[in-house]
Design a protein around this motif. Sequence first.
Motif, mmCIF file in Angstrom:
data_model
loop_
_atom_site.group_PDB
_atom_site.id
_atom_site.type_symbol
_atom_site.label_atom_id
_atom_site.label_comp_id
_atom_site.label_asym_id
_atom_site.label_seq_id
_atom_site.Cartn_x
_atom_site.Cartn_y
_atom_site.Cartn_z
ATOM 1 N N PRO A 236 20.878 86.969 93.266
ATOM 2 C CA PRO A 236 19.411 86.986 93.956
ATOM 3 C C PRO A 236 19.026 87.880 95.010
ATOM 4 C CG PRO A 236 20.214 84.490 93.689
ATOM 5 C CD PRO A 236 21.449 85.581 93.475
ATOM 6 N N SER A 237 18.139 88.761 94.858
ATOM 7 C CA SER A 237 17.787 89.732 95.932
ATOM 8 C C SER A 237 17.525 89.123 97.368
ATOM 9 C CB SER A 237 16.669 90.422 95.515
ATOM 10 O OG SER A 237 15.482 89.689 95.522
ATOM 11 N N SER A 238 17.186 87.786 97.457
ATOM 12 C CA SER A 238 16.961 87.201 98.857
ATOM 13 C C SER A 238 18.264 86.538 99.269
ATOM 14 C CB SER A 238 15.979 86.099 98.485
ATOM 15 O OG SER A 238 16.541 85.083 97.658
ATOM 16 N N TRP A 239 19.507 86.715 98.734
ATOM 17 C CA TRP A 239 20.676 86.109 99.186
ATOM 18 C C TRP A 239 21.145 86.906 100.271
ATOM 19 C CZ3 TRP A 239 22.622 81.525 99.686
ATOM 20 C CH2 TRP A 239 23.911 81.289 99.922
ATOM 21 N N SER A 240 21.989 86.520 101.086
ATOM 22 C CA SER A 240 22.426 87.109 102.333
ATOM 23 C C SER A 240 23.548 88.082 102.158
ATOM 24 C CB SER A 240 23.203 86.157 103.158
ATOM 25 O OG SER A 240 22.397 85.161 103.850
ATOM 26 N N LYS A 241 23.376 89.203 102.663
ATOM 27 C CA LYS A 241 24.460 90.167 102.278
ATOM 28 C C LYS A 241 25.399 90.561 103.616
ATOM 29 C CE LYS A 241 21.595 92.781 99.278
ATOM 30 N NZ LYS A 241 20.292 91.944 99.111
ATOM 31 N N PRO A 242 26.618 91.039 103.398
ATOM 32 C CA PRO A 242 27.101 91.313 102.281
ATOM 33 C C PRO A 242 27.835 90.387 101.293
ATOM 34 C CG PRO A 242 28.853 91.829 104.047
ATOM 35 C CD PRO A 242 27.571 91.325 104.611
ATOM 36 N N HIS A 243 27.700 90.667 100.022
ATOM 37 C CA HIS A 243 28.125 89.428 99.097
ATOM 38 C C HIS A 243 29.473 89.061 99.224
ATOM 39 C CE1 HIS A 243 24.465 90.652 96.418
ATOM 40 N NE2 HIS A 243 23.950 90.134 97.542
ATOM 41 N N SER A 244 30.432 89.992 99.784
ATOM 42 C CA SER A 244 31.842 89.840 99.976
ATOM 43 C C SER A 244 31.924 88.806 101.112
ATOM 44 C CB SER A 244 32.683 90.856 100.358
ATOM 45 O OG SER A 244 31.891 91.595 101.594
ATOM 46 N N TYR A 245 31.175 88.575 101.975
ATOM 47 C CA TYR A 245 31.035 87.418 102.958
ATOM 48 C C TYR A 245 30.341 86.409 102.710
ATOM 49 C CZ TYR A 245 31.217 86.048 108.085
ATOM 50 O OH TYR A 245 31.527 85.066 108.892
ATOM 51 N N PHE A 246 29.527 86.499 101.930
ATOM 52 C CA PHE A 246 28.552 85.323 101.457
ATOM 53 C C PHE A 246 28.497 85.309 99.712
ATOM 54 C CE2 PHE A 246 26.486 86.892 105.060
ATOM 55 C CZ PHE A 246 26.271 85.724 105.825
ATOM 56 N N PRO A 247 29.750 84.933 99.370
ATOM 57 C CA PRO A 247 30.052 84.856 97.780
ATOM 58 C C PRO A 247 29.323 83.756 97.268
ATOM 59 C CG PRO A 247 31.865 84.158 98.790
ATOM 60 C CD PRO A 247 31.119 84.666 100.020
ATOM 61 N N LEU A 248 28.760 83.805 95.831
ATOM 62 C CA LEU A 248 28.218 82.634 95.055
ATOM 63 C C LEU A 248 29.204 82.365 94.051
ATOM 64 C CD1 LEU A 248 24.414 83.830 94.789
ATOM 65 C CD2 LEU A 248 25.411 82.098 96.276
ATOM 66 N N THR A 249 29.378 81.124 93.766
ATOM 67 C CA THR A 249 29.989 80.419 92.494
ATOM 68 C C THR A 249 28.872 80.384 91.444
ATOM 69 O OG1 THR A 249 31.729 79.357 93.796
ATOM 70 C CG2 THR A 249 31.058 78.569 91.501
ATOM 71 N N PHE A 250 29.152 80.730 90.318
ATOM 72 C CA PHE A 250 28.220 80.605 89.171
ATOM 73 C C PHE A 250 28.551 79.576 88.172
ATOM 74 C CE2 PHE A 250 27.975 84.851 90.985
ATOM 75 C CZ PHE A 250 26.526 85.143 91.224
ATOM 76 N N GLN A 251 27.671 78.976 87.459
ATOM 77 C CA GLN A 251 28.110 78.129 86.347
ATOM 78 C C GLN A 251 27.274 78.663 85.033
ATOM 79 O OE1 GLN A 251 27.083 73.901 87.375
ATOM 80 N NE2 GLN A 251 29.473 73.585 87.814
ATOM 81 N N ILE A 252 28.015 78.613 83.940
ATOM 82 C CA ILE A 252 27.326 79.062 82.736
ATOM 83 C C ILE A 252 27.200 77.972 81.844
ATOM 84 C CG2 ILE A 252 27.499 80.857 81.009
ATOM 85 C CD1 ILE A 252 29.416 81.447 83.992
ATOM 86 N N ALA A 253 26.263 77.943 81.173
ATOM 87 C CA ALA A 253 26.222 77.062 79.856
ATOM 88 C C ALA A 253 25.748 77.525 78.696
ATOM 89 C CB ALA A 253 25.240 75.613 80.310
ATOM 90 N N GLN A 254 26.091 77.474 77.453
ATOM 91 C CA GLN A 254 25.675 77.955 76.210
ATOM 92 C C GLN A 254 25.158 77.019 75.283
ATOM 93 O OE1 GLN A 254 28.363 81.435 74.942
ATOM 94 N NE2 GLN A 254 29.831 80.205 76.092
#
Length: 326
Positions: A236-254
Amino acid sequence: MFLKLLFLVVEVDGTLGQQPLSCLELPEERLGEHNRSLGIFWKKNGALEPQTGNLYMVQLVESLGGGNYTCHSEDGSLLNYTELLIHQEDQDSRRILVKGGKEDFLNCSAQSYSGEFHCSWTWHSSRVGKVAFVIAERSNSTQCSLDANDRHWICLSANGKVNCSVDDNERGVSCLDEQHCPYAEEHHPIHVTVFVRTKHYLLESYSKLFFMSEIVKPDKVRIDRVNTTVIEWSYPSSWSKPHSYFPLTFQIAQLKGGCRRCESLCTAVKPSKTVQSTDGCQFKVKHRTKAVCVRAKDAFCNSQWSDWSHITLVKHMSHVACHTPL
C-alpha cells in the motif's frame, strides 16, 4: 469585555444538590451585597431564568440541571457562557454508544507508523448525542485545549503532543502524535478518552489504551495482472518506508467458484499461502482459479490484517515467486 467559554463537569449521585455559577470574576467582598445590583440576568438554553445577579445557583435533581448557561448585562450583551455537563457516578447506565465487533466502544486503527491514527464508534440507534471533548495522551500530566470551532483538540505532555479532530459525521476522531518516532520503541501507550453528551447534557466517557504497534492495520494491497497466468501485488502506498525496515506478511487465497457477490468475495476464504516480502510479489495462479484474494499485516507485530483485495480472472490461470523475500 472578556468572554469566557467554559465547560463545567459536575459529578452527581442522584441526590439533591446545587452548583454555583459566576458570571464575572469579582472580589469576594462584592459577591454578597452587590450580587443583585449588577443588572445581570441569566438564560438556560436560550430561555430567560428568574434568577438574576452575578451568582447563579443550578439546582441538581438526580441527573437534571445540565445545559447552556449564559449571563447578560442589562442591555442584553453576552458576558459569559458555561456549558454544564452532568456525569453520573453509575457508569453502568451508559447507553449512548454501543459496542463493536470486538466488544469495545472505541475501534482504533493506524494505516502506518507515521503517528496518525483514527478511532471510531457507533451511536445507539435511539439516542441522540454529540462529542463534548476529546483527550489523547501518552501520560497523565496532559493539558488539552480546544480551538474556536469546537472540533479540534491539542493535548500536550512531557511525552508527546497529540492533535485530534472530530469527523464531520461525529462517528470518529482523527489524531496525530507529532512526536511519535516510528523507528523507536514505544515506552508509553496512547490513552484516548472520548466524552460524549446526550441532548439532556448527560456526559459519558469512553476510553481505549494502546500502542501504535497494536492497532496498525495496512491499507488494501494493489493487485494487477502480469499476463494470462500471473498476477502481482504491491505494498500500500500509505505503508511506512523503507519496506525493508517495515516488512509485511501477505496471505493469498484462490477461489475456484463463481463470483456471485464480488463485493464480499473474500469474506469467508481460507488462505492457502503466506508470504513475507519487502517488495511486491508475483503469483502464478492454479488451474481453474476464478479469483485471487490477498491481504497484508505487519510482519513483526500481532496486529490487524488489512481488508482483503481481490482480482477476478477471465481465463483459467496454473507457487509463489517473490522478488525479494526475507
